[in-house]
Write a protein that holds these residues in place. Structure first.
Motif, short mmCIF file in Angstrom:
data_model
loop_
_atom_site.label_atom_id
_atom_site.label_comp_id
_atom_site.label_asym_id
_atom_site.label_seq_id
_atom_site.Cartn_x
_atom_site.Cartn_y
_atom_site.Cartn_z
N PHE A 1 -4.80 -49.31 -35.37
CA PHE A 1 -5.28 -48.50 -34.24
C PHE A 1 -4.46 -47.21 -34.18
CE2 PHE A 1 -5.94 -52.97 -33.39
CZ PHE A 1 -7.27 -53.02 -32.99
N ARG A 2 -5.16 -46.09 -34.05
CA ARG A 2 -4.50 -44.79 -34.08
C ARG A 2 -4.83 -43.97 -32.84
NH1 ARG A 2 -2.65 -43.75 -39.36
NH2 ARG A 2 -3.53 -45.16 -40.94
N ASP A 3 -3.97 -42.98 -32.57
CA ASP A 3 -4.19 -42.02 -31.50
C ASP A 3 -3.60 -40.67 -31.94
OD1 ASP A 3 -4.94 -40.86 -29.15
OD2 ASP A 3 -3.94 -42.32 -27.84
N THR A 4 -3.83 -39.64 -31.14
CA THR A 4 -3.36 -38.30 -31.47
C THR A 4 -2.21 -37.91 -30.55
OG1 THR A 4 -5.54 -37.63 -32.24
CG2 THR A 4 -4.01 -35.88 -31.73
N LEU A 5 -1.14 -37.39 -31.14
CA LEU A 5 0.04 -36.97 -30.40
C LEU A 5 0.16 -35.45 -30.41
CD1 LEU A 5 2.97 -37.46 -29.19
CD2 LEU A 5 3.74 -37.39 -31.57
N PRO A 6 0.31 -34.82 -29.24
CA PRO A 6 0.64 -33.39 -29.24
C PRO A 6 2.11 -33.22 -29.58
CG PRO A 6 0.49 -34.21 -26.99
CD PRO A 6 0.15 -35.35 -27.89
N GLN A 7 2.39 -32.94 -30.85
CA GLN A 7 3.78 -32.93 -31.28
C GLN A 7 4.28 -31.51 -31.50
OE1 GLN A 7 4.79 -34.63 -35.01
NE2 GLN A 7 3.61 -33.19 -36.20
N ALA A 8 5.61 -31.39 -31.60
CA ALA A 8 6.23 -30.11 -31.90
C ALA A 8 5.81 -29.67 -33.29
CB ALA A 8 7.74 -30.23 -31.79
N GLY A 9 5.37 -28.43 -33.40
CA GLY A 9 4.91 -27.91 -34.68
C GLY A 9 5.96 -27.06 -35.35
N ALA A 10 5.50 -26.01 -36.01
CA ALA A 10 6.40 -25.15 -36.77
C ALA A 10 7.34 -24.40 -35.84
CB ALA A 10 5.59 -24.17 -37.61
N SER A 11 8.52 -24.09 -36.36
CA SER A 11 9.52 -23.30 -35.64
C SER A 11 10.22 -22.40 -36.65
CB SER A 11 10.52 -24.20 -34.93
OG SER A 11 11.50 -23.45 -34.26
N CYS A 12 10.21 -21.11 -36.39
CA CYS A 12 10.85 -20.19 -37.34
C CYS A 12 11.32 -18.94 -36.61
CB CYS A 12 9.88 -19.81 -38.47
SG CYS A 12 8.44 -18.87 -37.93
N THR A 13 12.26 -18.24 -37.22
CA THR A 13 12.79 -16.98 -36.72
C THR A 13 12.65 -15.92 -37.80
OG1 THR A 13 14.37 -18.09 -35.26
CG2 THR A 13 14.81 -15.80 -35.81
N VAL A 14 12.05 -14.80 -37.46
CA VAL A 14 11.86 -13.71 -38.41
C VAL A 14 12.46 -12.43 -37.83
CG1 VAL A 14 9.84 -14.66 -39.58
CG2 VAL A 14 9.54 -13.33 -37.50
N LYS A 15 12.91 -11.56 -38.73
CA LYS A 15 13.54 -10.31 -38.31
C LYS A 15 12.81 -9.12 -38.93
CE LYS A 15 18.11 -12.47 -37.92
NZ LYS A 15 19.54 -12.42 -38.34
N ALA A 16 12.85 -8.01 -38.22
CA ALA A 16 12.23 -6.79 -38.71
C ALA A 16 12.97 -5.60 -38.12
CB ALA A 16 10.75 -6.73 -38.34
N GLU A 17 12.73 -4.45 -38.69
CA GLU A 17 13.38 -3.23 -38.23
C GLU A 17 12.34 -2.24 -37.75
OE1 GLU A 17 16.95 -1.26 -40.29
OE2 GLU A 17 15.29 0.10 -40.79
N LEU A 18 12.58 -1.70 -36.55
CA LEU A 18 11.73 -0.64 -36.02
C LEU A 18 12.43 0.70 -36.23
CD1 LEU A 18 10.38 -1.95 -32.59
CD2 LEU A 18 9.10 -1.63 -34.69
N PRO A 19 11.93 1.55 -37.10
CA PRO A 19 12.56 2.86 -37.28
C PRO A 19 12.29 3.77 -36.09
CG PRO A 19 10.58 2.71 -38.62
CD PRO A 19 10.77 1.36 -37.99
N LEU A 20 13.24 4.61 -35.77
CA LEU A 20 13.10 5.54 -34.66
C LEU A 20 13.38 6.95 -35.19
CD1 LEU A 20 14.60 5.01 -31.09
CD2 LEU A 20 14.25 7.24 -32.09
N GLU A 21 12.39 7.79 -35.14
CA GLU A 21 12.55 9.17 -35.58
C GLU A 21 11.66 10.04 -34.71
OE1 GLU A 21 12.03 11.90 -39.62
OE2 GLU A 21 12.30 9.72 -39.76
N THR A 22 12.27 10.82 -33.83
CA THR A 22 11.47 11.58 -32.89
C THR A 22 12.19 12.88 -32.49
OG1 THR A 22 10.24 11.47 -30.80
CG2 THR A 22 12.42 10.47 -30.83
N GLU A 23 11.42 13.76 -31.91
CA GLU A 23 11.93 15.02 -31.37
C GLU A 23 11.54 15.10 -29.90
OE1 GLU A 23 11.85 19.07 -33.50
OE2 GLU A 23 10.12 19.14 -32.15
#
Length: 506
Positions: free
Chosen positions: A6-28
């Motif tokens: 007998f089976r049922d469905t569990l709302p379980q914890a899924g993927a977990s990740c951390t990503v990094k990026a750079e926002l360039p700033l160039e303005t006048e």
């Protein structure tokens, strides 16, 4: 023999990740005609405001603007002045591909570098970069075995308790009001604010949020180099649609002011105040499921397939304040304080004493006028610590879904020493992810060898903490009969002490 599963469905914890990026700033930045020309640059700040988040397979897209604020000293004794520019951005971050039923993304970061120079008294160039850190958490559905039957099967049942994400909403709301000054300001230097939720009511498919936005304006009067402060309070009322939400859900709602605008009124001593507030709302529904963590048959060889189950729970809700102080000497003993600002860096949950704490780095920037009547900026770094009332299981992962706001800044320049005390409030939730071992499948094989009928009872030397179910599995006997033979309660999971354990029918 066929085994019933007998089976049922569990709302379980899924993927977990951390990503990094750079926002360039160039303005006048061009200095408007109504602002004083630049005599000296004091400090430049950059802060991202994320307005939209989209998750697609392998990609997280962030849309918003980078707010670039420049403080400078104006010509001819104009004192501290400010100008700013909003730079729109769209950033795509690569993430692993995964399935999900719901997700959240916390975006924070810090300035990597900023170079600011005055090309002439009416033009400023800014070059730099801001480092974004996006932490992504998802929930998904997983099938698990809840019961087994037939074939002499014996099973060990465990109960999982957690939460299922019922709704995640981030909505930009505009609140309007009026700010009145004692006399017409010559310059508005900075407008900041905090917001609090006074009441939140969940209905079927709706949420009613009531609160308040408290605004603080730093301004300067004509012919006065010192800054004055003016406050205003704006009521916050919102009704939002939330599919899948009911009155029994647990709910987190945090109001984060992301921008302010003030337009001059007809009399000059007041104006129309507009606050842009990002409403973060997350609702969870408690869930509890029973699953089979182990199994064996008293009549057949049994093969079980292990399965790792991940569950997410609310470790605690957080709405606390913390303070930190930093001090240091100034190069000019006669410096006079003019203003102080605070920026917060990435936050995390770390082990603290015998428990856990939510910590964040704060950078306080003070503006002071030296003995040559020139403005200088000085930075002090502080660490804010919020101890958590959390009892997490071993191996669990704690992740914050929290936002910070400044409650109070106390800054002084006395005798050549700068001292800053920052009091901040952290609001949000601490989520706990833990893993549990279950079985994803079970099969019956060849019949077991019939035990010797002359051996009716065996004695096993059990150790303290040993599980009766494991002993029963070793000898292919019923756990219930074994517990009864040893005078133990039917629900005994572990042995309280070492003992001679009777194994019947082996």
């Amino acid at each position: 023999m066929e085994l019933k599963i007998f089976r049922d469905t569990l709302p379980q914890a899924g993927a977990s990740c951390t990503v990094k990026a750079e926002l360039p700033l160039e303005t006048e930045i061009l200095i408007s005609d109504y602002l004083p020309p630049v005599f000296k640059l004091v400090k430049c700040f950059a802060k991202p405001v994320v307005l939209q988040k989209q998750l697609q397979p392998g990609r997280l897209t962030l849309e918003g603007y980078l707010r670039c604020t420049v403080f400078y000293q104006g010509e001819d004794g104009a004192g501290l002045c400010q100008t700013e520019q909003k730079l729109p951005f769209t950033k795509q971050l690569e993430v692993p591909e995964f399935s999900f039923t719901s997700w959240t993304a916390m975006v924070e970061g810090q300035t990597e570098y900023l170079n600011c120079r005055a090309v002439n008294p009416h033009r400023i160039e800014v070059r730099g970069a801001y480092g974004l850190v996006a932490t992504l958490h998802a929930q998904d559905k997983a099938e698990l075995i809840t019961a087994l039957a037939d074939g002499g099967i014996e099973q060990k049942l465990q109960t999982l308790t957690g939460v299922r994400s019922a709704a995640v909403l981030e909505k930009l709301v505009t609140v309007e009001g009026e700010m009145v000054f004692a006399k017409p300001p010559a310059a508005i230097l900075d407008i900041t604010g905090t917001a609090s939720v006074r009441e939140i009511k969940l209905l079927a498919g709706k949420a009613v949020v009531k609160g308040e936005v408290r605004v603080q304006c730093a301004w300067r009067a004509e012919g006065d180099s010192s800054l004055q402060s003016q406050a205003a309070s704006l009521p916050f009322n919102q009704v939002v649609d939330l599919d899948g939400v009911a009155e029994d859900c647990k709910c987190l709602c945090v109001l984060e002011p992301v921008g302010f605008a003030l337009t001059e009124g007809e009399q000059g001593a007041g104006g129309q105040l507009t606050a842009s507030v990002m409403m973060h709302l997350h609702a969870w529904r408690s869930c509890q499921l029973q699953y089979v963590s182990d199994a064996f048959s008293t009549r057949f060889e049994t093969t079980v397939t292990p399965q790792e189950l991940a569950v997410e729970d609310l470790a605690c809700m957080l709405n606390e304040t913390a303070s930190a102080t930093a001090a240091g000497s100034l190069p000019d003993a006669g410096a006079q304080l003019r203003a102080c600002f605070v920026a917060y860096g990435p936050a995390q949950v770390v082990p603290y004493r015998d428990g856990w704490a939510f910590t964040v780095r704060a950078v306080a920037t003070a503006f002071a006028e030296n003995s040559l009547a020139e403005l200088e900026s000085y930075e002090k770094t502080l660490e804010l610590v919020f101890p958590l009332a959390v009892d997490a299981p071993q191996g669990a992962q704690l992740s914050p879904e929290c936002w910070l706001s400044t409650e109070n800044i106390q800054c002084s320049c006395t005798g050549g020493t700068l001292e800053v005390t920052v009091t901040a409030r952290a609001e949000g939730a601490i989520l706990c992810r833990s893993t549990h071992q279950g079985i994803g499948g079970a099969e019956l094989g060849e019949p077991l060898t019939v035990p010797d009928p002359e051996i009716a009872l065996r004695i096993y030397y059990a150790q303290a903490g040993e599980e009766p179910f494991g002993i029963a599995k070793r000898f292919h006997v019923s756990p219930a009969q074994m517990l009864a033979a040893n005078g133990l309660d039917a629900g005994t999971q572990t042995l309280p002490q070492a003992m001679h354990f009777l194994v019947p029918g082996a």
